[in-house]
Design a protein around this motif. Structure first.
Motif, PDB file in Angstrom:
ATOM      1  N   ARG A 190       1.208 -18.092   7.622  1.00  0.00           N
ATOM      2  CA  ARG A 190       1.921 -17.071   6.646  1.00  0.00           C
ATOM      3  C   ARG A 190       2.329 -15.848   6.900  1.00  0.00           C
ATOM      4  O   ARG A 190       1.605 -15.421   7.895  1.00  0.00           O
ATOM      5  CB  ARG A 190       1.075 -17.049   5.369  1.00  0.00           C
ATOM      6  N   VAL A 191       3.619 -15.485   6.882  1.00  0.00           N
ATOM      7  CA  VAL A 191       3.916 -14.351   7.173  1.00  0.00           C
ATOM      8  C   VAL A 191       4.105 -13.063   6.021  1.00  0.00           C
ATOM      9  O   VAL A 191       4.547 -13.197   5.120  1.00  0.00           O
ATOM     10  CB  VAL A 191       5.737 -14.344   7.866  1.00  0.00           C
ATOM     11  N   ILE A 192       3.218 -11.898   6.546  1.00  0.00           N
ATOM     12  CA  ILE A 192       3.385 -10.788   5.393  1.00  0.00           C
ATOM     13  C   ILE A 192       3.897  -9.917   6.175  1.00  0.00           C
ATOM     14  O   ILE A 192       3.552  -9.354   7.376  1.00  0.00           O
ATOM     15  CB  ILE A 192       1.843 -10.712   5.246  1.00  0.00           C
ATOM     16  N   SER A 193       4.696  -9.122   5.447  1.00  0.00           N
ATOM     17  CA  SER A 193       5.470  -8.108   6.123  1.00  0.00           C
ATOM     18  C   SER A 193       5.627  -6.728   4.885  1.00  0.00           C
ATOM     19  O   SER A 193       5.726  -7.210   4.033  1.00  0.00           O
ATOM     20  CB  SER A 193       7.152  -8.429   6.477  1.00  0.00           C
ATOM     21  N   PRO A 194       5.845  -5.667   5.461  1.00  0.00           N
ATOM     22  CA  PRO A 194       6.243  -4.699   4.645  1.00  0.00           C
ATOM     23  C   PRO A 194       7.654  -4.777   3.940  1.00  0.00           C
ATOM     24  O   PRO A 194       8.567  -5.132   4.609  1.00  0.00           O
ATOM     25  CB  PRO A 194       6.155  -3.338   5.407  1.00  0.00           C
ATOM     26  N   PHE A 195       7.746  -4.531   2.511  1.00  0.00           N
ATOM     27  CA  PHE A 195       8.819  -4.497   1.905  1.00  0.00           C
ATOM     28  C   PHE A 195       9.119  -3.393   1.075  1.00  0.00           C
ATOM     29  O   PHE A 195       8.328  -3.020   0.384  1.00  0.00           O
ATOM     30  CB  PHE A 195       8.658  -5.853   0.683  1.00  0.00           C
ATOM     31  N   THR A 196      10.150  -2.631   1.447  1.00  0.00           N
ATOM     32  CA  THR A 196      10.594  -1.455   0.639  1.00  0.00           C
ATOM     33  C   THR A 196      11.511  -1.427  -0.216  1.00  0.00           C
ATOM     34  O   THR A 196      12.667  -1.977   0.006  1.00  0.00           O
ATOM     35  CB  THR A 196      10.881  -0.201   1.848  1.00  0.00           C
ATOM     36  N   THR A 197      11.075  -1.229  -1.607  1.00  0.00           N
ATOM     37  CA  THR A 197      12.088  -1.541  -2.783  1.00  0.00           C
ATOM     38  C   THR A 197      13.279  -0.442  -2.728  1.00  0.00           C
ATOM     39  O   THR A 197      13.054   0.888  -2.075  1.00  0.00           O
ATOM     40  CB  THR A 197      11.393  -1.608  -3.877  1.00  0.00           C
ATOM     41  N   THR A 198      14.287  -0.637  -3.396  1.00  0.00           N
ATOM     42  CA  THR A 198      15.161   0.446  -3.766  1.00  0.00           C
ATOM     43  C   THR A 198      14.642   1.647  -4.229  1.00  0.00           C
ATOM     44  O   THR A 198      15.420   2.741  -4.121  1.00  0.00           O
ATOM     45  CB  THR A 198      16.516  -0.030  -4.119  1.00  0.00           C
ATOM     46  N   GLU A 199      13.699   1.507  -4.862  1.00  0.00           N
ATOM     47  CA  GLU A 199      13.015   2.747  -5.575  1.00  0.00           C
ATOM     48  C   GLU A 199      12.047   3.416  -4.541  1.00  0.00           C
ATOM     49  O   GLU A 199      11.489   4.532  -5.042  1.00  0.00           O
ATOM     50  CB  GLU A 199      12.202   2.414  -6.628  1.00  0.00           C
ATOM     51  N   GLY A 200      12.102   2.953  -3.468  1.00  0.00           N
ATOM     52  CA  GLY A 200      11.238   3.763  -2.554  1.00  0.00           C
ATOM     53  C   GLY A 200       9.596   3.177  -2.312  1.00  0.00           C
ATOM     54  O   GLY A 200       8.989   3.809  -1.699  1.00  0.00           O
ATOM     55  N   ARG A 201       9.318   2.257  -3.038  1.00  0.00           N
ATOM     56  CA  ARG A 201       7.833   1.651  -2.915  1.00  0.00           C
ATOM     57  C   ARG A 201       7.797   0.652  -1.708  1.00  0.00           C
ATOM     58  O   ARG A 201       8.604  -0.159  -1.715  1.00  0.00           O
ATOM     59  CB  ARG A 201       7.430   1.193  -4.348  1.00  0.00           C
ATOM     60  N   THR A 202       6.792   0.934  -1.120  1.00  0.00           N
ATOM     61  CA  THR A 202       6.420  -0.118  -0.001  1.00  0.00           C
ATOM     62  C   THR A 202       5.438  -0.929  -0.273  1.00  0.00           C
ATOM     63  O   THR A 202       4.164  -0.355  -0.719  1.00  0.00           O
ATOM     64  CB  THR A 202       6.261   0.564   1.465  1.00  0.00           C
ATOM     65  N   LEU A 203       5.551  -2.123  -0.271  1.00  0.00           N
ATOM     66  CA  LEU A 203       4.379  -3.184  -0.530  1.00  0.00           C
ATOM     67  C   LEU A 203       4.412  -4.511   0.426  1.00  0.00           C
ATOM     68  O   LEU A 203       4.998  -4.375   1.477  1.00  0.00           O
ATOM     69  CB  LEU A 203       4.429  -3.626  -1.850  1.00  0.00           C
ATOM     70  N   LEU A 204       3.326  -5.327   0.426  1.00  0.00           N
ATOM     71  CA  LEU A 204       3.106  -6.459   0.890  1.00  0.00           C
ATOM     72  C   LEU A 204       3.965  -7.452   0.384  1.00  0.00           C
ATOM     73  O   LEU A 204       3.793  -7.728  -0.565  1.00  0.00           O
ATOM     74  CB  LEU A 204       1.709  -6.873   1.175  1.00  0.00           C
TER      75      LEU A 204
END
Length: 223
Positions: free
Chosen positions: A89-103
């Motif tokens: 399973r690949v878990i990467s950081p995802f940064t939203t257009t609102e600037g929040r970064t989550l898994l």
């Protein structure tokens, strides 16, 4: 009659207890089906905004739709997929257009392909918040140095990838993630064995009555 009455009562009471246990398991089965139905309804429900205050008990399986970019870092969790075999399973950081970064749980790749390229172009994710319970008493510790994970420990992963302690499991991605097979959250991994337990208790009740009958028959022959 006095010799038969005690074992007869013992047999009937024992069978009644076993039948009661089987009936209780059927009641639990209805309860569990209701819980699974609620979870499935939640999973497939309309997307909601990312929460600012985290409450796993209330937000588990919450549907979300996000647009943003996937960073180059990735963590790899060893899993096994049906009809495919071992993989990650690949878990990467995802940064939203609102600037929040989550898994972001991007999906599954074969065990020999331990790589997951970044997605610098904007992608839209439809998925579900999740706090998975992957760990049990036999689960090894995550090998952070070798980037080999055995459980999706959200707090530990968020520390390593410098994200919020929020995990979204992708259900769809536009444009798609090349080489990865989505593994969306569902209820397949939630055990519901109450029917098997009920059958076991009812079967034991039948066996108990048969043994009681055989015992009484032998005793009547002795008299």
């Amino acid at each position: 009659m006095k010799r038969i009455l005690p074992p007869l009562l013992f047999g009937l009471i024992g069978a009644a207890i076993l039948v009661a246990l089987g009936t209780w398991q059927l009641q639990r089965l209805d309860w569990k089906r209701g819980i699974l139905s609620e979870i499935e309804t939640t999973i497939s429900g309309p997307a909601q905004p990312l929460p600012t205050l985290i409450s796993p008990a209330e937000q588990k399986y919450q549907p979300v739709e996000l647009t943003g970019t996937i960073a180059d870092d990735a963590l790899f969790v060893l899993v096994s997929a049906k009809r495919i075999g071992a993989g990650w399973r690949v878990i990467s950081p995802f940064t939203t257009t609102e600037g929040r970064t989550l898994l972001l749980d991007r999906g599954f790749i074969p065990v020999a392909q331990k790589a997951a390229p970044a997605r610098p172009e904007p992608v839209t994710i439809t998925g579900n918040l999740h706090w998975p319970d992957d760990r049990n008493s036999s689960t090894p510790d995550n090998d952070v140095a070798k980037n080999t994970w055995f459980a999706r420990d959200i707090n530990q992963m968020s520390e390593v990838l410098k994200t919020e302690p929020l995990l979204v499991i992708a259900r769809s991605m536009t444009p798609p993630d090349p080489g990865l097979t989505l593994m969306p959250v569902d209820t397949a991994g939630i055990p519901n064995d109450h029917m098997q337990y009920a059958i076991t208790w009812f079967s034991l009740a039948v066996v108990w009555l048969l043994m009681t009958g055989a015992f009484l028959w032998r005793r009547s022959k002795e008299d």
